[in-house]
Motif scaffolding. Sequence first.
Motif, PDB file in Angstrom:
ATOM      1  N   VAL A 126      13.533  25.926  39.322  1.00 40.98           N
ATOM      2  CA  VAL A 126      12.845  26.179  38.348  1.00 40.98           C
ATOM      3  C   VAL A 126      12.650  27.456  37.937  1.00 40.98           C
ATOM      4  O   VAL A 126      12.806  28.019  36.540  1.00 40.98           O
ATOM      5  CB  VAL A 126      11.318  25.542  38.631  1.00 40.98           C
ATOM      6  CG1 VAL A 126      10.249  25.901  37.399  1.00 40.98           C
ATOM      7  CG2 VAL A 126      11.558  24.050  38.702  1.00 40.98           C
ATOM      8  N   LYS A 127      12.365  28.402  38.861  1.00 45.56           N
ATOM      9  CA  LYS A 127      12.103  29.872  38.588  1.00 45.56           C
ATOM     10  C   LYS A 127      13.151  30.176  38.041  1.00 45.56           C
ATOM     11  O   LYS A 127      13.197  31.418  37.154  1.00 45.56           O
ATOM     12  CB  LYS A 127      11.659  30.375  39.979  1.00 45.56           C
ATOM     13  CG  LYS A 127      11.291  31.941  39.703  1.00 45.56           C
ATOM     14  CD  LYS A 127      10.923  32.737  40.868  1.00 45.56           C
ATOM     15  CE  LYS A 127      10.552  34.386  40.826  1.00 45.56           C
ATOM     16  NZ  LYS A 127      10.034  34.718  41.980  1.00 45.56           N
ATOM     17  N   SER A 128      14.460  30.158  38.418  1.00 49.15           N
ATOM     18  CA  SER A 128      15.748  30.619  37.715  1.00 49.15           C
ATOM     19  C   SER A 128      16.361  30.173  36.542  1.00 49.15           C
ATOM     20  O   SER A 128      16.902  30.685  35.935  1.00 49.15           O
ATOM     21  CB  SER A 128      17.025  30.469  39.027  1.00 49.15           C
ATOM     22  OG  SER A 128      17.282  29.154  38.969  1.00 49.15           O
ATOM     23  N   GLY A 129      15.503  29.161  36.222  1.00 44.29           N
ATOM     24  CA  GLY A 129      15.780  28.518  35.002  1.00 44.29           C
ATOM     25  C   GLY A 129      17.006  27.347  34.893  1.00 44.29           C
ATOM     26  O   GLY A 129      17.367  26.815  33.996  1.00 44.29           O
ATOM     27  N   GLU A 130      17.389  27.024  36.304  1.00 42.08           N
ATOM     28  CA  GLU A 130      18.515  26.245  36.371  1.00 42.08           C
ATOM     29  C   GLU A 130      17.806  24.561  36.168  1.00 42.08           C
ATOM     30  O   GLU A 130      18.210  23.864  35.594  1.00 42.08           O
ATOM     31  CB  GLU A 130      18.921  26.187  37.717  1.00 42.08           C
ATOM     32  CG  GLU A 130      19.953  24.954  38.206  1.00 42.08           C
ATOM     33  CD  GLU A 130      20.445  25.132  39.525  1.00 42.08           C
ATOM     34  OE1 GLU A 130      21.163  24.328  39.825  1.00 42.08           O
ATOM     35  OE2 GLU A 130      20.008  26.100  40.169  1.00 42.08           O
ATOM     36  N   LEU A 131      16.503  24.556  36.352  1.00 41.40           N
ATOM     37  CA  LEU A 131      15.971  23.260  36.029  1.00 41.40           C
ATOM     38  C   LEU A 131      14.611  23.290  35.382  1.00 41.40           C
ATOM     39  O   LEU A 131      13.985  24.546  35.593  1.00 41.40           O
ATOM     40  CB  LEU A 131      15.642  22.265  37.463  1.00 41.40           C
ATOM     41  CG  LEU A 131      16.696  21.738  38.283  1.00 41.40           C
ATOM     42  CD1 LEU A 131      16.153  21.274  39.557  1.00 41.40           C
ATOM     43  CD2 LEU A 131      17.684  20.987  37.669  1.00 41.40           C
ATOM     44  N   LYS A 132      14.150  22.488  34.640  1.00 46.17           N
ATOM     45  CA  LYS A 132      12.937  22.533  33.795  1.00 46.17           C
ATOM     46  C   LYS A 132      11.948  21.878  35.095  1.00 46.17           C
ATOM     47  O   LYS A 132      12.451  21.260  35.994  1.00 46.17           O
ATOM     48  CB  LYS A 132      12.860  21.360  32.833  1.00 46.17           C
ATOM     49  CG  LYS A 132      13.632  22.086  31.637  1.00 46.17           C
ATOM     50  CD  LYS A 132      13.660  21.037  30.193  1.00 46.17           C
ATOM     51  CE  LYS A 132      14.499  21.480  29.333  1.00 46.17           C
ATOM     52  NZ  LYS A 132      14.464  20.427  28.315  1.00 46.17           N
ATOM     53  N   GLU A 133      10.745  21.975  34.992  1.00 45.62           N
ATOM     54  CA  GLU A 133       9.828  21.639  36.101  1.00 45.62           C
ATOM     55  C   GLU A 133       9.607  20.227  36.064  1.00 45.62           C
ATOM     56  O   GLU A 133       9.763  19.651  37.165  1.00 45.62           O
ATOM     57  CB  GLU A 133       8.419  22.328  35.713  1.00 45.62           C
ATOM     58  CG  GLU A 133       7.137  21.752  36.677  1.00 45.62           C
ATOM     59  CD  GLU A 133       5.818  22.171  36.478  1.00 45.62           C
ATOM     60  OE1 GLU A 133       5.586  23.426  36.945  1.00 45.62           O
ATOM     61  OE2 GLU A 133       5.062  21.624  35.713  1.00 45.62           O
ATOM     62  N   GLU A 134       9.671  19.594  34.982  1.00 43.45           N
ATOM     63  CA  GLU A 134       9.810  18.004  34.936  1.00 43.45           C
ATOM     64  C   GLU A 134      10.907  17.393  35.749  1.00 43.45           C
ATOM     65  O   GLU A 134      10.949  16.552  36.403  1.00 43.45           O
ATOM     66  CB  GLU A 134       9.410  17.522  33.621  1.00 43.45           C
ATOM     67  CG  GLU A 134      10.544  17.531  32.492  1.00 43.45           C
ATOM     68  CD  GLU A 134      10.152  16.953  31.260  1.00 43.45           C
ATOM     69  OE1 GLU A 134      11.213  16.896  30.582  1.00 43.45           O
ATOM     70  OE2 GLU A 134       9.080  16.541  30.970  1.00 43.45           O
ATOM     71  N   GLU A 135      11.986  18.103  35.464  1.00 42.78           N
ATOM     72  CA  GLU A 135      13.417  17.684  36.288  1.00 42.78           C
ATOM     73  C   GLU A 135      13.090  17.898  37.686  1.00 42.78           C
ATOM     74  O   GLU A 135      13.650  16.892  38.441  1.00 42.78           O
ATOM     75  CB  GLU A 135      14.470  18.460  35.546  1.00 42.78           C
ATOM     76  CG  GLU A 135      14.898  18.270  34.195  1.00 42.78           C
ATOM     77  CD  GLU A 135      15.905  18.950  33.573  1.00 42.78           C
ATOM     78  OE1 GLU A 135      16.618  18.578  32.809  1.00 42.78           O
ATOM     79  OE2 GLU A 135      16.283  20.049  34.136  1.00 42.78           O
ATOM     80  N   ALA A 136      12.541  19.034  37.944  1.00 43.66           N
ATOM     81  CA  ALA A 136      12.644  19.490  39.391  1.00 43.66           C
ATOM     82  C   ALA A 136      11.533  18.113  40.128  1.00 43.66           C
ATOM     83  O   ALA A 136      11.952  17.544  41.230  1.00 43.66           O
ATOM     84  CB  ALA A 136      12.008  20.508  39.752  1.00 43.66           C
ATOM     85  N   VAL A 137      10.449  17.720  39.314  1.00 44.74           N
ATOM     86  CA  VAL A 137       9.547  16.992  39.778  1.00 44.74           C
ATOM     87  C   VAL A 137      10.249  15.485  40.061  1.00 44.74           C
ATOM     88  O   VAL A 137      10.077  14.638  40.934  1.00 44.74           O
ATOM     89  CB  VAL A 137       8.294  16.788  39.153  1.00 44.74           C
ATOM     90  CG1 VAL A 137       7.370  15.588  39.601  1.00 44.74           C
ATOM     91  CG2 VAL A 137       7.432  18.165  39.221  1.00 44.74           C
ATOM     92  N   SER A 138      10.968  15.197  38.892  1.00 39.00           N
ATOM     93  CA  SER A 138      11.766  13.945  38.831  1.00 39.00           C
ATOM     94  C   SER A 138      12.656  13.701  40.068  1.00 39.00           C
ATOM     95  O   SER A 138      13.078  12.718  40.282  1.00 39.00           O
ATOM     96  CB  SER A 138      12.140  13.930  37.495  1.00 39.00           C
ATOM     97  OG  SER A 138      11.309  13.677  36.687  1.00 39.00           O
TER      98      SER A 138
END
Length: 408
Positions: free
Chosen positions: A226-238
């Motif tokens: 998420v920090k690097s921009g590879e994933l959105k926060e909601e994607e990481a949570v999912s």
Amino acid sequence: MAEETITLAEPPLPPVHDWPAGQLRGTEFEPVLAELMEEGPLTRIRLPHGGEEWAWLATRYDDVKMITNDPRFSRREASVRQFTRLAPHFAPRPGALAWADQPDHNRLRRAASTAYTVGAVKRLRSRAQEILDELVDAMVQAGPPADLVERVLEPFPISVVCEIMGVPADERQKVHTWTREIISTAGGVKAAERAKKNLFGWITQAIRGRQDGDGDDVLSLLAGAVKSGELKEEEAVSVAGPLQIGGEALTNNSGQMFYLLLTRPDLMQRMRNDPAVRPAAIEELLRYIPHRAAVGLPRVAMEDVMIQGIRIRAGEPVYVSYLAANRDPDVFPDPDRIDFDRDADAHVAFGNGPHYCTGAVLCRMQIEMLFDTLLARCPDLRLAVPADEVPFRQRTMIRGPLSLPIAW
């Protein structure tokens, strides 16, 4: 004279079969599914929830493998439409790995995958063995009888998955409670949604709190993505949610395996006396046990596809049954017999294609450890009650014994 155009009539559609959420006994193969397998390679089903519409069901091994690895069948499209389904609730999260198609699927999976490689799982083995030894020590010291599910089969995989995910020890019980409520169909929509809200809210806060860390647990890896921009926060949570819930599956799968061995003295004796057969036996048990009730998640045909002479039209939902594929007699002769000497490695108990189970390596390791440790520590392991008194979970998507009373 003009040539005549001959149009071959397509075969009539098979009838639609209602598939109720019935009571299932022990490790029996679902009678409804057995009947559908007899009817043909493709049938049509209507499940208890999601309206009156029907969906296709594929049961043959080759068809199941083709559909699950063919981009013409979309999981993403199935996440934005309501189809007939087993679960009473249906609320896919944005960015959920289970509903992603390629190339999004690989992008979502990549961030957490390093925690589940063969090397990472091997490094975890010593810690997992410590956890297992502590649980078995406590059970043996307390003496028989004991509930194997409560004392070992439930806390062991939950503790291991929490180690991988990075869930602090003092928060594991509440996380486990939420995951149990999510996979149950007994509590209804409100209970499941409340549990999802609590679990995913907790995961969100954990990911936010680890973005400046350098841990190698899954939550830290996702926070870094998420920090690097590879994933959105909601994607990481999912992505994190289903990985956390996955620990519940091993409790139920291993429970079914031990129930089968404890009710089949011939199989148990072979497992005790011939440790070399255990890897093959585990694969055969994975092939044989009914992991779940009914079917999992659907896919949608994005264009017309011909399978076994039947046209699946664009927009129609399609389910596959891995349970049925694992009982296909063309691939596994005499499939209803447990045979430790058969080559069962081709089973699809962990799925197939892009959605093949992320935790397959971890699952195999834990099952192997359970057999090796319990058979060594409790060589006279046996049921403490008659087999028909062992209670099995009902109204849940993942099948397994509710408790497994044992003595030794």
